[in-house]
Write a protein that holds these residues in place. Sequence first.
Motif, PDB file in Angstrom:
ATOM      1  N   ILE A 102      36.090  40.599  37.184  1.00  0.00           N
ATOM      2  CA  ILE A 102      37.254  39.708  37.204  1.00  0.00           C
ATOM      3  C   ILE A 102      38.424  40.352  37.946  1.00  0.00           C
ATOM      4  O   ILE A 102      39.553  39.876  37.854  1.00  0.00           O
ATOM      5  CB  ILE A 102      37.676  39.306  35.785  1.00  0.00           C
ATOM      6  CG1 ILE A 102      38.022  40.530  34.936  1.00  0.00           C
ATOM      7  CG2 ILE A 102      36.591  38.480  35.120  1.00  0.00           C
ATOM      8  CD1 ILE A 102      38.642  40.176  33.589  1.00  0.00           C
ATOM      9  N   GLU A 103      38.137  41.413  38.686  1.00  0.00           N
ATOM     10  CA  GLU A 103      39.186  42.060  39.466  1.00  0.00           C
ATOM     11  C   GLU A 103      39.787  41.052  40.443  1.00  0.00           C
ATOM     12  O   GLU A 103      39.083  40.385  41.191  1.00  0.00           O
ATOM     13  CB  GLU A 103      38.625  43.251  40.236  1.00  0.00           C
ATOM     14  CG  GLU A 103      39.677  44.019  41.023  1.00  0.00           C
ATOM     15  CD  GLU A 103      39.108  45.240  41.726  1.00  0.00           C
ATOM     16  OE1 GLU A 103      39.862  45.877  42.484  1.00  0.00           O
ATOM     17  OE2 GLU A 103      37.916  45.543  41.528  1.00  0.00           O
ATOM     18  N   GLY A 104      41.111  40.932  40.411  1.00  0.00           N
ATOM     19  CA  GLY A 104      41.801  40.012  41.307  1.00  0.00           C
ATOM     20  C   GLY A 104      41.908  38.594  40.794  1.00  0.00           C
ATOM     21  O   GLY A 104      42.571  37.758  41.412  1.00  0.00           O
ATOM     22  N   LEU A 105      41.274  38.293  39.646  1.00  0.00           N
ATOM     23  CA  LEU A 105      41.354  36.946  39.077  1.00  0.00           C
ATOM     24  C   LEU A 105      42.483  36.870  38.053  1.00  0.00           C
ATOM     25  O   LEU A 105      42.718  37.818  37.311  1.00  0.00           O
ATOM     26  CB  LEU A 105      40.035  36.564  38.398  1.00  0.00           C
ATOM     27  CG  LEU A 105      38.787  36.465  39.276  1.00  0.00           C
ATOM     28  CD1 LEU A 105      37.607  35.985  38.435  1.00  0.00           C
ATOM     29  CD2 LEU A 105      39.004  35.536  40.454  1.00  0.00           C
ATOM     30  N   PRO A 106      43.184  35.734  37.975  1.00  0.00           N
ATOM     31  CA  PRO A 106      44.246  35.593  36.967  1.00  0.00           C
ATOM     32  C   PRO A 106      43.669  35.597  35.564  1.00  0.00           C
ATOM     33  O   PRO A 106      42.645  34.964  35.306  1.00  0.00           O
ATOM     34  CB  PRO A 106      44.854  34.216  37.294  1.00  0.00           C
ATOM     35  CG  PRO A 106      44.336  33.840  38.636  1.00  0.00           C
ATOM     36  CD  PRO A 106      43.033  34.535  38.817  1.00  0.00           C
ATOM     37  N   VAL A 107      44.314  36.331  34.658  1.00  0.00           N
ATOM     38  CA  VAL A 107      43.847  36.383  33.267  1.00  0.00           C
ATOM     39  C   VAL A 107      44.873  35.814  32.289  1.00  0.00           C
ATOM     40  O   VAL A 107      44.538  35.508  31.150  1.00  0.00           O
ATOM     41  CB  VAL A 107      43.490  37.824  32.850  1.00  0.00           C
ATOM     42  CG1 VAL A 107      42.320  38.344  33.650  1.00  0.00           C
ATOM     43  CG2 VAL A 107      44.691  38.757  32.971  1.00  0.00           C
ATOM     44  N   CYS A 108      46.124  35.694  32.733  1.00  0.00           N
ATOM     45  CA  CYS A 108      47.166  35.171  31.853  1.00  0.00           C
ATOM     46  C   CYS A 108      48.316  34.650  32.706  1.00  0.00           C
ATOM     47  O   CYS A 108      48.417  34.944  33.904  1.00  0.00           O
ATOM     48  CB  CYS A 108      47.667  36.246  30.883  1.00  0.00           C
ATOM     49  SG  CYS A 108      48.382  37.693  31.698  1.00  0.00           S
ATOM     50  N   ARG A 109      49.185  33.871  32.058  1.00  0.00           N
ATOM     51  CA  ARG A 109      50.343  33.306  32.766  1.00  0.00           C
ATOM     52  C   ARG A 109      51.611  33.656  32.010  1.00  0.00           C
ATOM     53  O   ARG A 109      51.678  33.487  30.776  1.00  0.00           O
ATOM     54  CB  ARG A 109      50.196  31.791  32.897  1.00  0.00           C
ATOM     55  CG  ARG A 109      51.331  31.117  33.651  1.00  0.00           C
ATOM     56  CD  ARG A 109      50.931  29.733  34.105  1.00  0.00           C
ATOM     57  NE  ARG A 109      50.548  28.886  32.988  1.00  0.00           N
ATOM     58  CZ  ARG A 109      51.397  28.156  32.269  1.00  0.00           C
ATOM     59  NH1 ARG A 109      52.695  28.201  32.530  1.00  0.00           N
ATOM     60  NH2 ARG A 109      50.963  27.396  31.277  1.00  0.00           N
ATOM     61  N   GLY A 110      52.600  34.149  32.730  1.00  0.00           N
ATOM     62  CA  GLY A 110      53.881  34.492  32.143  1.00  0.00           C
ATOM     63  C   GLY A 110      55.009  33.776  32.842  1.00  0.00           C
ATOM     64  O   GLY A 110      54.793  32.827  33.608  1.00  0.00           O
ATOM     65  N   ALA A 111      56.225  34.223  32.605  1.00  0.00           N
ATOM     66  CA  ALA A 111      57.401  33.598  33.209  1.00  0.00           C
ATOM     67  C   ALA A 111      57.364  33.672  34.732  1.00  0.00           C
ATOM     68  O   ALA A 111      57.935  32.826  35.422  1.00  0.00           O
ATOM     69  CB  ALA A 111      58.670  34.263  32.676  1.00  0.00           C
ATOM     70  N   MET A 112      56.658  34.692  35.256  1.00  0.00           N
ATOM     71  CA  MET A 112      56.578  34.868  36.709  1.00  0.00           C
ATOM     72  C   MET A 112      55.371  34.165  37.313  1.00  0.00           C
ATOM     73  O   MET A 112      55.133  34.255  38.512  1.00  0.00           O
ATOM     74  CB  MET A 112      56.523  36.366  37.042  1.00  0.00           C
ATOM     75  CG  MET A 112      57.738  37.141  36.587  1.00  0.00           C
ATOM     76  SD  MET A 112      57.612  38.915  36.937  1.00  0.00           S
ATOM     77  CE  MET A 112      56.294  39.390  35.802  1.00  0.00           C
ATOM     78  N   GLY A 113      54.585  33.487  36.488  1.00  0.00           N
ATOM     79  CA  GLY A 113      53.401  32.804  36.981  1.00  0.00           C
ATOM     80  C   GLY A 113      52.130  33.509  36.538  1.00  0.00           C
ATOM     81  O   GLY A 113      52.130  34.335  35.620  1.00  0.00           O
ATOM     82  N   TRP A 114      51.023  33.193  37.200  1.00  0.00           N
ATOM     83  CA  TRP A 114      49.731  33.792  36.860  1.00  0.00           C
ATOM     84  C   TRP A 114      49.718  35.275  37.198  1.00  0.00           C
ATOM     85  O   TRP A 114      50.294  35.689  38.207  1.00  0.00           O
ATOM     86  CB  TRP A 114      48.609  33.087  37.610  1.00  0.00           C
ATOM     87  CG  TRP A 114      48.295  31.719  37.064  1.00  0.00           C
ATOM     88  CD1 TRP A 114      48.640  30.517  37.608  1.00  0.00           C
ATOM     89  CD2 TRP A 114      47.610  31.434  35.849  1.00  0.00           C
ATOM     90  NE1 TRP A 114      48.206  29.497  36.814  1.00  0.00           N
ATOM     91  CE2 TRP A 114      47.562  30.020  35.728  1.00  0.00           C
ATOM     92  CE3 TRP A 114      47.028  32.218  34.863  1.00  0.00           C
ATOM     93  CZ2 TRP A 114      46.954  29.390  34.650  1.00  0.00           C
ATOM     94  CZ3 TRP A 114      46.411  31.590  33.781  1.00  0.00           C
ATOM     95  CH2 TRP A 114      46.386  30.200  33.691  1.00  0.00           C
ATOM     96  N   MET A 115      49.027  36.049  36.355  1.00  0.00           N
ATOM     97  CA  MET A 115      48.958  37.491  36.557  1.00  0.00           C
ATOM     98  C   MET A 115      47.525  37.964  36.393  1.00  0.00           C
ATOM     99  O   MET A 115      46.794  37.489  35.521  1.00  0.00           O
ATOM    100  CB  MET A 115      49.852  38.224  35.537  1.00  0.00           C
ATOM    101  CG  MET A 115      51.308  37.829  35.582  1.00  0.00           C
ATOM    102  SD  MET A 115      52.291  38.640  34.275  1.00  0.00           S
ATOM    103  CE  MET A 115      52.400  40.313  34.923  1.00  0.00           C
TER     104      MET A 115
END
Length: 226
Positions: free
Chosen positions: A74-87
């Motif tokens: 999952i390297e490089g894939l989004p795992v969560c979303r915060g105030a700054m967007g997907w991370m």
Amino acid sequence: MTVGGLRAHSVHTFAGILCGSPTTAARNSAVPNVDTNGLRKWVTEQRDLLVAAYETRDEIAGITGIVYRCGGSIEGLPVCRGAMGWMTAREVELWRDISDEIFLVERTAAIDELELLDVDIELNKDVLVVENSPRLYSLVSNGAVGEKWPGSNFVACSTKEPLDWRWWSLDNVVVRAIAKAWSVDPGRLFASLEERDDDFHEVVIGTLNGQPFRSAVLIVRKSDAL
């Protein structure tokens, strides 16, 4: 899922045919005849195809949990979303001004519905909404639903580390990344969460149309790992 060429059960989230060995005399459940390396190779290939086809991180985020459960990278894939967007996990690890207390929110059907209506929740800076990691298939034995598939042996392929608290979930990945951002021992952080795994609180996680938006959260504290 087929046994001897006949349908035994359905597998969710991806399309195709899996050959399996029956776990019941009625042949209404089966264990897929695929090893960890074979599934990991296939799902990683599918990941690359989908990442190339999708245009936004929102779309890509939808496959992360499936790839993780099947043992793919999952390297490089989004795992969560915060105030700054997907991370990605790496972006969480490098989060410089990370708070000493993080609120983890599971991405629920309610949040999905709001997003389908193109209504965004403005998240607070200490909140991370974590993608679900679907269990693709439940094995049936003696008339009862049993072990989930893929199991921990598949997930271990993607972590390459001992599996801890909530091994089946991207929560595990996000908490491990938070520990690295805090420069604390992940094992101690996982141990503290294990002790209070059901300790959820309802708090304001952001605003919706200018009004406070509340959700159940799991609080992850840096102090618990010190």
